[in-house]
Design a protein around this motif. Sequence first.
Motif, PDB file in Angstrom:
ATOM      1  N   TYR A 170      11.450   0.801   0.972  1.00  0.00           N
ATOM      2  CA  TYR A 170      10.394   1.757   1.298  1.00  0.00           C
ATOM      3  C   TYR A 170      10.662   2.463   2.621  1.00  0.00           C
ATOM      4  O   TYR A 170      10.569   3.680   2.723  1.00  0.00           O
ATOM      5  CB  TYR A 170       9.040   1.040   1.375  1.00  0.00           C
ATOM      6  N   ALA A 190       0.618  -1.803   5.178  1.00  0.00           N
ATOM      7  CA  ALA A 190       0.013  -1.262   3.962  1.00  0.00           C
ATOM      8  C   ALA A 190       0.676  -1.860   2.723  1.00  0.00           C
ATOM      9  O   ALA A 190       0.009  -2.148   1.722  1.00  0.00           O
ATOM     10  CB  ALA A 190       0.130   0.259   3.943  1.00  0.00           C
ATOM     11  N   ILE A 194      -0.751  -4.076  -0.596  1.00  0.00           N
ATOM     12  CA  ILE A 194      -0.499  -3.756  -2.000  1.00  0.00           C
ATOM     13  C   ILE A 194       0.058  -4.953  -2.760  1.00  0.00           C
ATOM     14  O   ILE A 194      -0.283  -5.192  -3.916  1.00  0.00           O
ATOM     15  CB  ILE A 194       0.486  -2.575  -2.087  1.00  0.00           C
ATOM     16  N   TYR A 209       5.844   5.670  -5.142  1.00  0.00           N
ATOM     17  CA  TYR A 209       6.294   4.595  -4.255  1.00  0.00           C
ATOM     18  C   TYR A 209       6.061   4.972  -2.792  1.00  0.00           C
ATOM     19  O   TYR A 209       5.563   4.176  -2.000  1.00  0.00           O
ATOM     20  CB  TYR A 209       7.773   4.369  -4.542  1.00  0.00           C
ATOM     21  N   LEU A 210       6.411   6.232  -2.446  1.00  0.00           N
ATOM     22  CA  LEU A 210       6.269   6.653  -1.055  1.00  0.00           C
ATOM     23  C   LEU A 210       4.803   6.830  -0.656  1.00  0.00           C
ATOM     24  O   LEU A 210       4.446   6.595   0.490  1.00  0.00           O
ATOM     25  CB  LEU A 210       7.022   7.970  -0.808  1.00  0.00           C
ATOM     26  N   TYR A 211       3.954   7.257  -1.596  1.00  0.00           N
ATOM     27  CA  TYR A 211       2.612   7.658  -1.191  1.00  0.00           C
ATOM     28  C   TYR A 211       1.493   6.678  -1.503  1.00  0.00           C
ATOM     29  O   TYR A 211       0.442   6.759  -0.879  1.00  0.00           O
ATOM     30  CB  TYR A 211       2.289   9.057  -1.744  1.00  0.00           C
ATOM     31  N   VAL A 212       1.725   5.743  -2.455  1.00  0.00           N
ATOM     32  CA  VAL A 212       0.652   4.779  -2.734  1.00  0.00           C
ATOM     33  C   VAL A 212       0.293   3.960  -1.487  1.00  0.00           C
ATOM     34  O   VAL A 212      -0.885   3.845  -1.138  1.00  0.00           O
ATOM     35  CB  VAL A 212       0.980   3.894  -3.956  1.00  0.00           C
ATOM     36  N   PRO A 213       1.299   3.431  -0.759  1.00  0.00           N
ATOM     37  CA  PRO A 213       0.921   2.697   0.465  1.00  0.00           C
ATOM     38  C   PRO A 213       0.149   3.566   1.454  1.00  0.00           C
ATOM     39  O   PRO A 213      -0.816   3.098   2.071  1.00  0.00           O
ATOM     40  CB  PRO A 213       2.274   2.272   1.055  1.00  0.00           C
ATOM     41  N   ILE A 214       0.557   4.833   1.601  1.00  0.00           N
ATOM     42  CA  ILE A 214      -0.142   5.729   2.520  1.00  0.00           C
ATOM     43  C   ILE A 214      -1.580   5.938   2.036  1.00  0.00           C
ATOM     44  O   ILE A 214      -2.527   5.920   2.828  1.00  0.00           O
ATOM     45  CB  ILE A 214       0.584   7.096   2.608  1.00  0.00           C
ATOM     46  N   VAL A 246       9.314   7.828  -7.477  1.00  0.00           N
ATOM     47  CA  VAL A 246       9.690   7.873  -6.062  1.00  0.00           C
ATOM     48  C   VAL A 246       8.507   8.320  -5.213  1.00  0.00           C
ATOM     49  O   VAL A 246       8.168   7.688  -4.207  1.00  0.00           O
ATOM     50  CB  VAL A 246      10.918   8.784  -5.830  1.00  0.00           C
ATOM     51  N   PHE A 247       7.861   9.389  -5.634  1.00  0.00           N
ATOM     52  CA  PHE A 247       6.736   9.877  -4.825  1.00  0.00           C
ATOM     53  C   PHE A 247       5.550   8.908  -4.853  1.00  0.00           C
ATOM     54  O   PHE A 247       4.852   8.742  -3.861  1.00  0.00           O
ATOM     55  CB  PHE A 247       6.319  11.283  -5.247  1.00  0.00           C
ATOM     56  N   PRO A 302       5.681  10.463   5.387  1.00  0.00           N
ATOM     57  CA  PRO A 302       5.350   9.052   5.663  1.00  0.00           C
ATOM     58  C   PRO A 302       5.820   8.566   7.031  1.00  0.00           C
ATOM     59  O   PRO A 302       5.246   7.649   7.597  1.00  0.00           O
ATOM     60  CB  PRO A 302       6.079   8.305   4.543  1.00  0.00           C
ATOM     61  N   VAL A 362      -3.397   3.934   0.165  1.00  0.00           N
ATOM     62  CA  VAL A 362      -4.164   2.700   0.392  1.00  0.00           C
ATOM     63  C   VAL A 362      -4.571   2.605   1.861  1.00  0.00           C
ATOM     64  O   VAL A 362      -5.714   2.269   2.193  1.00  0.00           O
ATOM     65  CB  VAL A 362      -3.324   1.467  -0.025  1.00  0.00           C
ATOM     66  N   LEU A 363      -3.621   2.951   2.719  1.00  0.00           N
ATOM     67  CA  LEU A 363      -3.869   2.912   4.156  1.00  0.00           C
ATOM     68  C   LEU A 363      -5.035   3.821   4.539  1.00  0.00           C
ATOM     69  O   LEU A 363      -5.969   3.409   5.236  1.00  0.00           O
ATOM     70  CB  LEU A 363      -2.593   3.365   4.869  1.00  0.00           C
TER      71      LEU A 363
END
Lengths: 289, 264
Positions: free
Chosen positions: A159, A119, A123, B26-31, B23-24, A108, B33-34
């Motif tokens: 985050y 982003a 959400i 949380y880390l990857y959903v925004p990515i 955790v994963f 990330p 969506v992006l």
Amino acid sequence: MTRPDPFRWISILPVNLWLWLWVLLPTLLVVIVSFASRDPAELIAWDFTFDNYTRLADPLYLQVFWHSLWLAGITALLCLLLGFPFAWWLARLRPGPRALALFLIIIPFWTNSLIRTYAIKLILGKQGLINTVLLQMGIVETPLDLLYTPFAVVFGLVYILFPFMVLPLYSNLEKLDHSLIEAARDLGAGRWQVLRQIVIPLTMPGIVAGTLIVFLPAMGMFYISDLLGGAKNLLVGNVVRNQFLSSMDWPFGSAISITLIVLMGLLMLAYFQASKRINRAGGIHDSTL
Amino acid sequence: MTRRFSLPFNMTRFAKWLLVGSVFLYLYVPIAVLVANGFNEHKYGTEWRGFTLKWFEKLWHNTNLMDAAGHSLVVAVSSATLATLLGALGAIAMYRYDFRGKKFMGGLVFVEMMSPDIVLAIAFLLIFMALGISLGFWSLLLAHTTFCLPFTIITVFSRLNNFDNSVLDAARDLGASEWTAVRKILLPMSAPALIAGWLLSFTLSLDDVIISSFVSGPGYEILPIRVFSLVKIGVSPEVNVLATLMLVLSLTLVLLSQWILKRK
């Protein structure tokens, strides 16, 4: 035994000069400017005063400082509560999957943190992913106001900062000698007791490093509160940024930063004092870890 | 004996995967969506309106954004390279020589690493103003190199620290010059750390917002600054496409470096 050699100076000089010029000198400059006064035309007037520090006692700024400390504190706590078991899991993986998991934590970072914060804004919005899911599952009837709340700021801070907690914890937990745990268990200690009396004391350096690495930067991350917090959830970083880039009061901005640094120093001092006391009491020594 | 205190096995297993999964997620959903919004027909990304590649084309014609991304990459590559070079020299100095001010150097590295970005940012701004360095490429390069430097020094130093100094002394006794000894022994030895340090610096530089927003000027905008000014009015999906492309680029870079390391 080693003869004098020009390479010695090639290795010592450039990096030291660099650090003196771009770390030591700028830091001293911040200290000096924090005692200077504001000048509308020249930015800084060299009349020395303590006013910038006494101004910090203004309830307006105290409140921002306090709210900021609180948000950063919650962030550090959440990172620790989430990061510790996660790092524990990571440290006990086999080398292959472990490398993959570490890699997944780093990925990330290759998207700029401002873009990732944006982003998160998508959400948390009224029509964002979280509200859509909650509405469709029938858990809520009207979309929740998630954005522009302290929750949103903490969500964003955790985050961005979570990996900074996991990595020091992981490197500490990885070195943990598991025979100590087995010995304690064999001698009749419960899980809880093992965690409290063996694992946590032994990983204290990692816990402290991770907490500081999360807690201090958290107060400076003005773009997260800007995007997710709205006007009510400011961080110290927002105040510093405003003093430098809009109010043009550089001395006051410097004084706020110095206060932040002093706070960092005090926290570290408290840690070193505490660990010294533990050592004197016959506890586990840092250097044995 | 202690079993009765512990949760049933399946429960702990469930808790473990719940934690790791969240955790994963949380880390990857925004990515996710992006990335997804870069291909979304809908302009504000609030709902899925179908797949499109039109934002790629828009991005291509958006010279402001493309320039900013190019500048970001140039700053990241050059500051990572400079920080790795200086960091390697600094780590060798710390490992191999005794000199006056060695402890002080360690102290500076430590203090810089622990200082919040916001403090470094104003320190850089003040020194650049004091020295008359105008805000643009050079100020960004100096600032980024400086904030990456502690990380490269420490990465290389911790690699060297496991290494027996007497091998170097032996090389010296056999007539090698200091430089030859360093070049033939220390540099190959620290290659993985050099690559790791470079990648870390590259990552830190690309990720930075706080320091860059203080030391970049209107003449040389980099990506986060450009996006920051867009965020207020609503970001268009071109930014998402750009972020996706840069993510893929970084990923390729790292996989490539890993592959090269393995082949060696």
